[in-house]
Design an enzyme around this catalytic site. Structure first.
Site, mmCIF file in Angstrom:
data_model
loop_
_atom_site.group_PDB
_atom_site.id
_atom_site.type_symbol
_atom_site.label_atom_id
_atom_site.label_comp_id
_atom_site.label_asym_id
_atom_site.label_seq_id
_atom_site.Cartn_x
_atom_site.Cartn_y
_atom_site.Cartn_z
ATOM 1 N N VAL A 80 -21.254 -7.512 25.612
ATOM 2 C CA VAL A 80 -21.077 -6.288 26.400
ATOM 3 C C VAL A 80 -19.588 -6.264 26.722
ATOM 4 C CG1 VAL A 80 -21.685 -5.027 28.490
ATOM 5 C CG2 VAL A 80 -23.407 -6.432 27.323
ATOM 6 N N PRO A 81 -18.800 -5.472 25.975
ATOM 7 C CA PRO A 81 -17.348 -5.696 25.889
ATOM 8 C C PRO A 81 -16.536 -5.208 27.077
ATOM 9 C CG PRO A 81 -17.965 -3.809 24.555
ATOM 10 C CD PRO A 81 -19.248 -4.378 25.095
ATOM 11 N N CYS A 82 -16.652 -5.916 28.195
ATOM 12 C CA CYS A 82 -15.860 -5.548 29.369
ATOM 13 C C CYS A 82 -14.367 -5.760 29.134
ATOM 14 C CB CYS A 82 -16.322 -6.327 30.594
ATOM 15 S SG CYS A 82 -16.452 -8.104 30.366
ATOM 16 N N HIS A 83 -14.005 -6.565 28.130
ATOM 17 C CA HIS A 83 -12.580 -6.777 27.835
ATOM 18 C C HIS A 83 -11.939 -5.531 27.246
ATOM 19 C CE1 HIS A 83 -14.866 -7.780 24.190
ATOM 20 N NE2 HIS A 83 -13.788 -7.444 23.499
ATOM 21 N N ARG A 84 -12.751 -4.560 26.803
ATOM 22 C CA ARG A 84 -12.205 -3.305 26.256
ATOM 23 C C ARG A 84 -11.968 -2.255 27.339
ATOM 24 N NH1 ARG A 84 -16.667 -2.953 21.480
ATOM 25 N NH2 ARG A 84 -16.308 -5.027 20.602
#
Length: 290
Positions: free
Chosen positions: A257-261
């Site tokens: 779940v790409p919270c880094h994006r």
């Protein structure tokens, strides 16, 4: 907590390659403004440029130079400048192909009911294990319904990482089980194993608002980025940027779940629960794969 989670297995990586790659990523993501050459990096690590190039490329999938270009802060800002229209409305319509689009199809998810969330993990058996990943040691946590947690740790900080995650669901029962978590580790960080025919199942354990934010994160294609305000608009609460930022920070399934994006205004990296160095590393790794 019904059962205290403990780390029994020694997961210290064997061999020099892992440490070499970790140190290169750390050096590049901290000193990217100086644009260090391959020779400079090799000298810092006490290795030959040729050997370092081969080792890093084999593990990371791109050369140190390409990784340096990808993690440069300007890269994150370019991600936001690629579209003149709001990114969240346009980036999903650009006909992405290859790993970027495949990653979207690779992940399927479901959310636990509000009642299950209020139970704080009560009735759940969560199996966990640490595994080597491109971004340090990955703590993988799974239930019978799928991947429930993914966190990252540096060597020596495993206990703190485990406590950080288990306190989110204090009433669950925890069991260290590398056999249960290994199949997830083998797929998550290997694009060649991403398949829409056998998607990775993720179970989201959070409040209704948090789950809506995390579902919005899942829409961001690999190699792209959006701002917190974009996410707030996507979930229908355009003034809730602060609450969105808090929910992004509480994402229990990092990377997948790409919270880094999710970036701040004007492309600022802002905070990341597992460290800004790791966030830059993820964006760079994805840039090389997309």
């Amino acid at each position: 907590m019904n059962a205290i989670a403990q780390l029994k297995t020694d997961i210290t990586p064997e061999g020099p390659d892992y440490d070499t790659v970790r140190r290169v990523i750390e050096f590049i993501t901290e000193d990217y403004r100086d644009q260090p050459s391959l020779e400079t990096i090799a000298e810092r690590l006490g290795q030959s440029p040729t050997q370092l190039q081969k080792t890093f490329t084999r593990w990371a999938g791109l050369s140190p130079k390409a990784f340096l270009q990808a993690v440069t802060l300007d890269h994150a800002k370019r991600l936001l400048r690629e579209e003149d229209l709001p990114l969240l409305e346009t980036s999903f319509e650009v006909g992405l192909s290859g790993p970027s689009r495949l990653h979207d199809l690779f992940v399927t998810h479901e959310a636990m009911s509000p009642g299950e969330w209020k139970a704080k993990g009560g009735g759940l058996i969560i199996r966990y294990g640490f595994h080597i990943s491109p971004f340090g040691l990955a703590l993988i946590m799974v239930t019978d319904r799928g991947l429930a947690g993914l966190a990252f740790s540096d060597s020596g900080d495993e206990k703190a990482c485990l406590e950080d995650m288990t306190c989110r669901w204090p009433n669950a029962q925890y069991a260290e089980d590398l056999q249960a978590t290994m199949p997830y580790a083998a797929r998550i960080f290997e694009p060649s194993k991403w398949s829409s025919e056998q998607p990775l199942r993720v179970v989201l354990i959070g409040t209704d608002f948090q789950v809506r934010v995390w579902e919005s994160l899942l829409k961001i294609p690999m190699g792209r980025a959006v701002t917190y305000s974009d996410i707030a608009k996507d979930i229908g609460q355009p003034t809730a940027m602060r609450a969105v930022g808090a929910a992004v920070g509480r994402n229990p399934v990092s990377f997948v779940v790409p919270c880094h994006r999710a970036l701040g205004k004007n492309g600022d990296l802002t905070g990341y629960h597992w460290g800004l160095t790791r966030k830059r590393a993820m964006l760079g790794w994805e840039a090389g794969k997309a």
